[in-house]
Design a protein around this motif. Structure first.
Motif, PDB file in Angstrom:
ATOM      1  N   GLU A  34       0.829  -1.212   0.000  1.00 37.04           N
ATOM      2  CA  GLU A  34       0.000   0.000   0.000  1.00 37.04           C
ATOM      3  C   GLU A  34       0.860   1.257   0.000  1.00 37.04           C
ATOM      4  O   GLU A  34       0.426   2.332  -0.419  1.00 37.04           O
ATOM      5  CB  GLU A  34      -0.986   0.011   1.180  1.00 37.04           C
ATOM      6  CG  GLU A  34      -0.341   0.079   2.543  1.00 37.04           C
ATOM      7  CD  GLU A  34       0.149  -1.270   3.086  1.00 37.04           C
ATOM      8  OE1 GLU A  34       0.909  -1.242   4.070  1.00 37.04           O
ATOM      9  OE2 GLU A  34      -0.194  -2.317   2.525  1.00 37.04           O
ATOM     10  N   ARG A  35       2.099   1.142   0.424  1.00 40.35           N
ATOM     11  CA  ARG A  35       3.024   2.288   0.412  1.00 40.35           C
ATOM     12  C   ARG A  35       3.611   2.534  -0.975  1.00 40.35           C
ATOM     13  O   ARG A  35       4.159   3.603  -1.234  1.00 40.35           O
ATOM     14  CB  ARG A  35       4.184   2.052   1.377  1.00 40.35           C
ATOM     15  CG  ARG A  35       3.764   1.978   2.811  1.00 40.35           C
ATOM     16  CD  ARG A  35       4.973   1.767   3.674  1.00 40.35           C
ATOM     17  NE  ARG A  35       4.585   1.486   5.046  1.00 40.35           N
ATOM     18  CZ  ARG A  35       5.402   1.056   5.957  1.00 40.35           C
ATOM     19  NH1 ARG A  35       6.680   0.850   5.672  1.00 40.35           N
ATOM     20  NH2 ARG A  35       4.973   0.820   7.170  1.00 40.35           N
ATOM     21  N   PHE A  36       3.528   1.511  -1.846  1.00 40.09           N
ATOM     22  CA  PHE A  36       4.118   1.635  -3.177  1.00 40.09           C
ATOM     23  C   PHE A  36       3.281   2.571  -4.027  1.00 40.09           C
ATOM     24  O   PHE A  36       2.080   2.402  -4.173  1.00 40.09           O
ATOM     25  CB  PHE A  36       4.221   0.261  -3.849  1.00 40.09           C
ATOM     26  CG  PHE A  36       4.743   0.336  -5.257  1.00 40.09           C
ATOM     27  CD1 PHE A  36       6.064   0.673  -5.495  1.00 40.09           C
ATOM     28  CD2 PHE A  36       3.908   0.096  -6.324  1.00 40.09           C
ATOM     29  CE1 PHE A  36       6.548   0.760  -6.790  1.00 40.09           C
ATOM     30  CE2 PHE A  36       4.377   0.170  -7.617  1.00 40.09           C
ATOM     31  CZ  PHE A  36       5.698   0.507  -7.848  1.00 40.09           C
ATOM     32  N   ASP A  37       3.948   3.570  -4.601  1.00 38.89           N
ATOM     33  CA  ASP A  37       3.289   4.546  -5.457  1.00 38.89           C
ATOM     34  C   ASP A  37       3.689   4.241  -6.893  1.00 38.89           C
ATOM     35  O   ASP A  37       4.810   4.518  -7.300  1.00 38.89           O
ATOM     36  CB  ASP A  37       3.724   5.958  -5.052  1.00 38.89           C
ATOM     37  CG  ASP A  37       3.044   7.027  -5.885  1.00 38.89           C
ATOM     38  OD1 ASP A  37       1.973   6.760  -6.455  1.00 38.89           O
ATOM     39  OD2 ASP A  37       3.603   8.132  -5.953  1.00 38.89           O
ATOM     40  N   TYR A  38       2.772   3.659  -7.645  1.00 40.27           N
ATOM     41  CA  TYR A  38       3.066   3.274  -9.027  1.00 40.27           C
ATOM     42  C   TYR A  38       3.215   4.507  -9.903  1.00 40.27           C
ATOM     43  O   TYR A  38       2.312   5.325  -9.992  1.00 40.27           O
ATOM     44  CB  TYR A  38       1.953   2.370  -9.571  1.00 40.27           C
ATOM     45  CG  TYR A  38       2.293   1.790 -10.914  1.00 40.27           C
ATOM     46  CD1 TYR A  38       3.236   0.787 -11.024  1.00 40.27           C
ATOM     47  CD2 TYR A  38       1.704   2.268 -12.065  1.00 40.27           C
ATOM     48  CE1 TYR A  38       3.564   0.249 -12.255  1.00 40.27           C
ATOM     49  CE2 TYR A  38       2.011   1.744 -13.301  1.00 40.27           C
ATOM     50  CZ  TYR A  38       2.947   0.734 -13.393  1.00 40.27           C
ATOM     51  OH  TYR A  38       3.282   0.213 -14.612  1.00 40.27           O
ATOM     52  N   ARG A  39       4.370   4.610 -10.529  1.00 34.35           N
ATOM     53  CA  ARG A  39       4.647   5.808 -11.343  1.00 34.35           C
ATOM     54  C   ARG A  39       4.878   5.490 -12.809  1.00 34.35           C
ATOM     55  O   ARG A  39       5.501   6.244 -13.518  1.00 34.35           O
ATOM     56  CB  ARG A  39       5.880   6.515 -10.786  1.00 34.35           C
ATOM     57  CG  ARG A  39       5.601   7.064  -9.416  1.00 34.35           C
ATOM     58  CD  ARG A  39       6.676   7.993  -8.983  1.00 34.35           C
ATOM     59  NE  ARG A  39       6.302   8.467  -7.659  1.00 34.35           N
ATOM     60  CZ  ARG A  39       7.150   8.766  -6.735  1.00 34.35           C
ATOM     61  NH1 ARG A  39       8.432   8.668  -6.948  1.00 34.35           N
ATOM     62  NH2 ARG A  39       6.737   9.180  -5.556  1.00 34.35           N
ATOM     63  N   GLY A  40       4.436   4.344 -13.247  1.00 35.95           N
ATOM     64  CA  GLY A  40       4.595   4.026 -14.663  1.00 35.95           C
ATOM     65  C   GLY A  40       5.441   2.799 -14.897  1.00 35.95           C
ATOM     66  O   GLY A  40       5.914   2.145 -13.985  1.00 35.95           O
TER      67      GLY A  40
END
Length: 180
Positions: free
Chosen positions: A59-65
């Motif tokens: 949940e902490r992972f911020d998908y940026r592409g």
């Protein structure tokens, strides 16, 4: 399957998404762990532990592409390897025999990736860790020193000795190859 959907599924703790993401990235993450740990069984345990931590904190992972999941997983695996090595007391400044440096600086160019990986995994632990952090991960000697809690000069020395030992191993391989 699209990585964004996999990440969303993993964030919802869906087993199919976790399995798909694991299947997609496990081979490359195992390679990362083998470079640090050396022993295949221990490397596999560290990799599995790394994936577990990743899934627990996804949940902490911020998908940026595209591609960012692979880079993030790689960081998780490197950190997990270092934690494992610290826990087993392999990260220490080792008293290791000095090796003379070969003059054949292009020796690595003649080997396949799997042959190079095999050579890296048999380096003494201190050499292997510094070599991986500097050459593969692109860290500076200062960053390595801070990460491993060693002196910057120790990092430079370990890298130099790792390169020298790798060159000697390559020359030995080549001489055995010529004699066969």
């Amino acid at each position: 399957m699209e990585e964004t959907k996999l990440i969303q599924g993993c964030k919802r703790n869906q087993a199919w998404a976790q399995k798909a993401l694991f299947d997609q990235h496990a081979p490359s993450m195992m390679t990362v762990c083998r470079r640090y740990i050396g022993n295949g069984q221990d490397a596999e345990e560290v990799m599995l532990s790394g994936f577990l931590k990743f899934f627990q904190k996804i949940e902490r992972f911020d998908y940026r592409g595209t591609g960012s999941i692979s880079a993030y997983l790689r960081r998780v695996m490197v950190n997990e390897c270092l934690m494992h090595l610290r826990g087993t007391r392999y990260i220490t400044t080792e008293e290791i025999e000095d090796y003379s440096i070969s003059h054949d600086e292009n020796a690595l160019d003649q080997l396949s990736a799997s042959e190079i990986l095999q050579l890296i995994t048999v380096l003494p632990t201190g050499y292997r860790i510094v070599f991986n952090l500097y050459v593969i991960e692109g860290m500076t000697h200062q960053e390595i020193a801070e990460t491993l809690n060693i002196k910057e000069g120790t990092s430079k020395s370990q890298l130099s000795k790792a390169r020298a030992l790798l060159q000697q191993m390559i020359i030995k391989m080549e001489s055995h190859g010529l004699q066969s």
